[in-house]
Design an enzyme around this catalytic site. Structure first.
Site, PDB file in Angstrom:
ATOM      1  N   ARG A 127      -0.827  15.567   9.310  1.00 22.84           N
ATOM      2  CA  ARG A 127      -1.624  14.800  10.274  1.00 22.84           C
ATOM      3  C   ARG A 127      -1.225  15.113  11.712  1.00 22.84           C
ATOM      4  O   ARG A 127      -2.046  15.009  12.628  1.00 22.84           O
ATOM      5  CB  ARG A 127      -1.470  13.306   9.996  1.00 22.84           C
ATOM      6  CG  ARG A 127      -2.026  12.874   8.656  1.00 22.84           C
ATOM      7  CD  ARG A 127      -1.908  11.369   8.455  1.00 22.84           C
ATOM      8  NE  ARG A 127      -2.244  10.972   7.090  1.00 22.84           N
ATOM      9  CZ  ARG A 127      -2.362   9.734   6.676  1.00 22.84           C
ATOM     10  NH1 ARG A 127      -2.170   8.724   7.524  1.00 22.84           N
ATOM     11  NH2 ARG A 127      -2.654   9.456   5.414  1.00 22.84           N
ATOM     12  N   TYR A 183      -1.095  10.210  -3.400  1.00 21.52           N
ATOM     13  CA  TYR A 183      -1.340  11.431  -4.166  1.00 21.52           C
ATOM     14  C   TYR A 183      -0.389  12.548  -3.717  1.00 21.52           C
ATOM     15  O   TYR A 183       0.110  13.319  -4.549  1.00 21.52           O
ATOM     16  CB  TYR A 183      -2.793  11.873  -4.000  1.00 21.52           C
ATOM     17  CG  TYR A 183      -3.801  10.939  -4.634  1.00 21.52           C
ATOM     18  CD1 TYR A 183      -4.321  11.194  -5.896  1.00 21.52           C
ATOM     19  CD2 TYR A 183      -4.232   9.795  -3.973  1.00 21.52           C
ATOM     20  CE1 TYR A 183      -5.247  10.352  -6.485  1.00 21.52           C
ATOM     21  CE2 TYR A 183      -5.154   8.940  -4.551  1.00 21.52           C
ATOM     22  CZ  TYR A 183      -5.656   9.219  -5.800  1.00 21.52           C
ATOM     23  OH  TYR A 183      -6.548   8.376  -6.389  1.00 21.52           O
ATOM     24  N   ASP A 239      -3.214   2.738  -5.973  1.00 22.74           N
ATOM     25  CA  ASP A 239      -2.092   2.781  -5.031  1.00 22.74           C
ATOM     26  C   ASP A 239      -1.951   1.536  -4.161  1.00 22.74           C
ATOM     27  O   ASP A 239      -1.306   1.583  -3.119  1.00 22.74           O
ATOM     28  CB  ASP A 239      -2.225   4.005  -4.123  1.00 22.74           C
ATOM     29  CG  ASP A 239      -3.506   3.993  -3.307  1.00 22.74           C
ATOM     30  OD1 ASP A 239      -4.379   3.158  -3.579  1.00 22.74           O
ATOM     31  OD2 ASP A 239      -3.631   4.824  -2.393  1.00 22.74           O
ATOM     32  N   GLU A 240      -2.519   0.409  -4.584  1.00 23.19           N
ATOM     33  CA  GLU A 240      -2.342  -0.808  -3.793  1.00 23.19           C
ATOM     34  C   GLU A 240      -2.259  -2.036  -4.699  1.00 23.19           C
ATOM     35  O   GLU A 240      -2.897  -2.100  -5.743  1.00 23.19           O
ATOM     36  CB  GLU A 240      -3.453  -0.980  -2.750  1.00 23.19           C
ATOM     37  CG  GLU A 240      -4.842  -1.087  -3.323  1.00 23.19           C
ATOM     38  CD  GLU A 240      -5.887  -1.334  -2.250  1.00 23.19           C
ATOM     39  OE1 GLU A 240      -5.536  -1.875  -1.188  1.00 23.19           O
ATOM     40  OE2 GLU A 240      -7.056  -0.984  -2.478  1.00 23.19           O
ATOM     41  N   ASP A 248       0.852  -1.188   0.000  1.00 24.43           N
ATOM     42  CA  ASP A 248       0.000   0.000   0.000  1.00 24.43           C
ATOM     43  C   ASP A 248       0.886   1.236   0.000  1.00 24.43           C
ATOM     44  O   ASP A 248       1.734   1.402   0.876  1.00 24.43           O
ATOM     45  CB  ASP A 248      -0.909  -0.021   1.239  1.00 24.43           C
ATOM     46  CG  ASP A 248      -1.972   1.058   1.191  1.00 24.43           C
ATOM     47  OD1 ASP A 248      -2.182   1.642   0.119  1.00 24.43           O
ATOM     48  OD2 ASP A 248      -2.596   1.317   2.239  1.00 24.43           O
ATOM     49  N   MET A 249       0.700   2.103  -0.971  1.00 26.65           N
ATOM     50  CA  MET A 249       1.508   3.317  -1.059  1.00 26.65           C
ATOM     51  C   MET A 249       1.149   4.278   0.074  1.00 26.65           C
ATOM     52  O   MET A 249      -0.003   4.355   0.496  1.00 26.65           O
ATOM     53  CB  MET A 249       1.300   4.009  -2.406  1.00 26.65           C
ATOM     54  CG  MET A 249       1.528   3.115  -3.620  1.00 26.65           C
ATOM     55  SD  MET A 249       3.145   2.308  -3.623  1.00 26.65           S
ATOM     56  CE  MET A 249       4.213   3.736  -3.748  1.00 26.65           C
TER      57      MET A 249
END
Length: 634
Positions: free
Chosen positions: A60, A23, A120-121, A18-19
């Protein structure tokens, strides 16, 4: 409803890659100044600063979340960089992200079966690569372990290992079988040393040894992705897809997590039921409401028979198995997407409230979809068969607002205009079903179209036009649009297959000299050809049109006829001596036979037997003869 699949007979090594904030990473590569800065990517939407679709880890830390709007994110983190997704046709254009994802897939697919699950996965089946490593260079015999692999997170692995008479044994948190722990106990504070010891255990069972090899392979792939694309990614390594997916996001960013078989039960027992794949919707809610199941551990208290009683044999067995970490779902060998889709949301006052506005947006969506499927056809030799329209709608009469706008599908016809026409018809059909007999106002808040049921074109397949035009004509395999076929408004629903001869009349020397002055030579050649038909191999002439005995029509048929050697169709090598005209009604064609043909051939045949209607260039009354019906023959 989910269905249980057969379990593999041998242990597998499955990874889910998983990236990390993909984005954002793509935008940071495009603009390196954004690296290390609080950054978020927003969709094309000016309402309250746009919707966040990706948030960097730096942002985050300030409390920025994907559920926020751009304006709200700036209030939480004034220094945040908001990058807008590229725009095309007044909507978000994700092609730059799709291309970047393809770069990653190209690298990951070098080590095993690869399934691209989204932009992206990716899922990887590394079983064969892990077996090969275990045979050639098992981890316990390696002097040096790949450094990135020692940073893995092994579920159930504590920070303490026990050394028993020079034999390293790793104690898992739930493993109480290790004896004589008081002997030569060494406290290891360094987690990497502990992971290295787990990876190199000589006494590990075969399954764990395969996982160790898988962890090293995934670590190598992740480093290679970083070096070649500048993207970081996280991964989960387990014995099935379900577990690998569950743990791939546990330790982000740029880390990987391994699930040994002995750690599965402790890992799942407290996992919320809604976190399981396919249990986030109605089925998960039913488990909570009907059976009081809130965690996977709660599901363990039900027998397989009991679950089958509630949810049927297949789904009940599936629930019983996933509660124990069992899944037989295989990794599909697919580097390309299963479908192509384009969509747009219209929140609040931007909702579409009439057919004209819907058509405007459908045309834009279909234009993008047409470009993508045509590119897929040209580059990958794949063809899509089904066009589907989805929409979210509401009515002014809220008493019946529970009814959803139904999705509608139809066979996909290549060509932008055709897709646009079909999509609008699907919308009108869906709107009719949505409104029913009510005559009330409506609004559309979401609209999307997709192309699915994508198949590879069989090797050696080419357009049937190649055979119609003869062996010397060149027709591109990608040219599947039958619109290039000649269309005649006078043609009806009869398909004619008439024998004709390929040999052309060759004029004599004297005829050639006088050819420019003698206009009857062409007719003489035609007569000579007709005399030789019964003595030579016949060929097929295909003409669309009604049966007619008039001489003008025959002349037009002769001009429009296109020839093909019958041997192209007769693979057995047998020759037909028939010289009569073959005719049959379109209604006599068995659709089941046509459906067995390759999809591109089906499309062309349907184009023949159902040619698009065209308005005649002549209007009734243009000549006096148009007022008289032709005489009927007895």
């Amino acid at each position: 409803m989910p269905v249980a699949r057969p379990e593999p007979q041998e242990p597998r090594v499955i990874a889910h890659v998983d990236m990390d904030c993909f984005y954002v990473q793509v935008e940071q590569r495009r603009n390196p100044e954004l690296r290390g800065q609080p950054t978020a990517v927003v969709q094309y939407n000016d309402w309250k600063g746009g919707g966040l679709i990706a948030v960097s880890y730096e942002a985050r830390k300030f409390g920025v979340k994907r559920s926020m709007r751009g304006d709200e994110a700036k209030m939480v983190c004034p220094s945040i960089n908001l990058v807008q997704v590229p725009v095309a046709r007044d909507k978000a254009d994700l092609n730059v992200y799709r291309s970047a994802g393809s770069e990653v897939v190209t690298i990951l697919s070098t080590k095993g079966k690869c399934e691209r699950a989204s932009i992206d996965e990716v899922y990887l089946d590394l079983t064969d690569a892990a077996k090969e490593m275990l045979l050639e260079s098992p981890p316990e015999l390696l002097e040096l372990i790949f450094e990135e692999a020692t940073k893995s997170n092994i579920l159930g692995l504590p920070s303490v290992i026990f050394v028993l008479h020079d034999l390293i044994v790793v104690s898992l948190q739930f493993d109480m079988n290790v004896t004589n722990r008081a002997s030569y106990v060494q406290d290891v504070s360094n987690r990497e040393d502990s992971v290295r010891a787990w990876l190199c255990r000589a006494d590990a069972d075969y399954q764990d040894k395969l996982l160790s090899c898988g962890a090293i392979i995934v670590a190598q792939l992740r480093v290679k992705v970083l070096e070649e694309t500048q993207f970081t990614c996280s991964a989960g390594i387990a014995h099935n897809k379900m577990l690998a997916k569950l743990v791939s996001g546990m330790h982000k960013p740029a880390q990987q997590t391994v699930v040994p078989s002995s750690a599965i039960q402790d890992f799942l027992v407290s996992l919320p039921i809604k976190k399981m794949k396919q249990l986030g919707g109605k089925l998960g809610s039913s488990l909570q409401d009907d059976l009081g199941v809130n965690t996977v551990g709660d599901l363990l208290s039900f027998t397989e028979d009991k679950l089958q009683e509630y949810y049927g044999v297949n789904t009940g067995t599936w629930l019983w198995k996933i509660a124990r970490g069992i899944s037989g779902e295989e990794v599909e060998d697919r580097l390309l997407p299963k479908s192509h889709g384009c969509g747009k949301t219209f929140p609040g006052p931007k909702a579409l409230k009439n057919n004209a506005s819907v058509k405007t947006w459908l045309d834009r969506l279909c234009e993008e979809l047409s470009e993508r499927i045509q590119s897929d056809l040209n580059q990958n030799k794949r063809i899509a068969q089904t066009l589907t329209l989805y929409a979210r709608a509401c009515k002014k009469n809220k008493s019946d607002s529970i009814k959803k706008f139904p999705s509608k599908s139809c066979p996909l016809r290549y060509g932008t205009v055709k897709i646009q026409e079909d999509a609008m018809k699907l919308f009108e059909s869906g709107l009719h079903d949505f409104l029913g007999s009510q005559n009330t106002k409506w609004s559309i808040t979401s609209l999307s179209v997709s192309a699915s049921k994508i198949f590879d074109i069989p090797i050696g397949t080419s357009s049937i036009l190649r055979y119609i035009k003869g062996p010397n004509s060149t027709v591109s395999p990608a040219n599947l649009d039958c619109s290039s076929l000649p269309e005649d408004p006078s043609l009806g629903n009869k398909l004619y297959i008439a024998p004709n001869h390929e040999e052309h009349c060759e004029p004599s020397l004297s005829e050639k000299e006088d050819y420019g002055n003698n206009s009857n030579l062409a007719k003489q050649c035609q007569i000579k050809e007709e005399k030789k038909v019964s003595k030579k191999l016949t060929e097929v002439k295909i003409i669309l049109g009604p049966e007619s005995s008039s001489e003008p029509n025959k002349a037009e048929e002769h001009k429009a006829a296109q020839y093909v050697d019958r041997n192209k169709f007769n693979t057995a090598g047998s020759n037909s001596a028939s010289s009569s005209t073959w005719m049959f009604n379109v209604e006599d064609i068995d659709p089941a036979v046509v459906e067995e043909l390759p999809p591109e051939i089906q499309r062309e045949i349907h184009g023949w037997i159902r040619p698009p209607k065209q308005s005649s260039s002549k209007t009734r009354g243009s000549t006096i003869s148009s007022y008289f019906q032709p005489a009927k023959r007895d």
